[in-house]
Design a protein around this motif. Structure first.
Motif, short mmCIF file in Angstrom:
data_model
loop_
_atom_site.label_atom_id
_atom_site.label_comp_id
_atom_site.label_asym_id
_atom_site.label_seq_id
_atom_site.Cartn_x
_atom_site.Cartn_y
_atom_site.Cartn_z
N ASP A 7 13.24 41.28 49.03
CA ASP A 7 14.38 40.69 48.32
C ASP A 7 15.68 40.91 49.09
OD1 ASP A 7 15.97 39.60 46.31
OD2 ASP A 7 16.22 41.54 45.35
N ASP A 11 17.48 39.15 43.43
CA ASP A 11 16.76 38.53 42.32
C ASP A 11 15.34 39.08 42.16
OD1 ASP A 11 15.44 37.37 44.44
OD2 ASP A 11 15.84 35.31 43.85
N VAL A 13 12.83 38.77 44.09
CA VAL A 13 11.83 37.87 44.64
C VAL A 13 12.11 37.71 46.14
CG1 VAL A 13 10.83 35.56 44.54
CG2 VAL A 13 11.68 36.62 42.46
N GLY A 30 14.24 33.28 47.16
CA GLY A 30 12.92 33.26 46.54
C GLY A 30 13.00 32.75 45.10
N GLY A 31 11.88 32.33 44.60
CA GLY A 31 11.77 31.88 43.23
C GLY A 31 10.38 32.23 42.70
N ARG A 32 10.20 32.28 41.42
CA ARG A 32 8.91 32.65 40.83
C ARG A 32 7.83 31.61 41.14
NH1 ARG A 32 9.33 37.77 40.14
NH2 ARG A 32 11.14 38.39 38.97
N THR A 33 8.20 30.31 41.20
CA THR A 33 7.22 29.26 41.46
C THR A 33 7.51 28.46 42.71
OG1 THR A 33 8.40 27.71 40.04
CG2 THR A 33 6.68 29.03 39.01
N HIS A 35 10.62 28.19 46.28
CA HIS A 35 11.84 28.71 46.89
C HIS A 35 13.01 27.78 46.56
CE1 HIS A 35 9.31 31.48 49.06
NE2 HIS A 35 10.40 32.15 49.35
#
Length: 52
Positions: A7, A11, A13, A30-33, A35
């Protein structure tokens, strides 16, 4: 060159960094599902790279 990192933006991620051939340094948060959108971070000033 593309590199995944721990990270970098707080965030929790991992994000991705890329150094383009023209010397630009870019970051994708980054993102959960997926970028997030790419944004320019700076200019490395280096225009030639070799890996290996």
């Amino acid at each position: 060159m593309l590199m995944g990192t721990p990270d970098a933006d707080g965030d929790a991620v991992p994000g991705m960094w890329a150094a383009a051939s023209g010397g630009r340094l870019c970051f994708w948060p980054g993102g959960r599902t997926a970028h997030g959108a790419r944004f320019m971070v700076g200019d490395t000033g280096v225009t030639n790279r070799a890996i290996g």
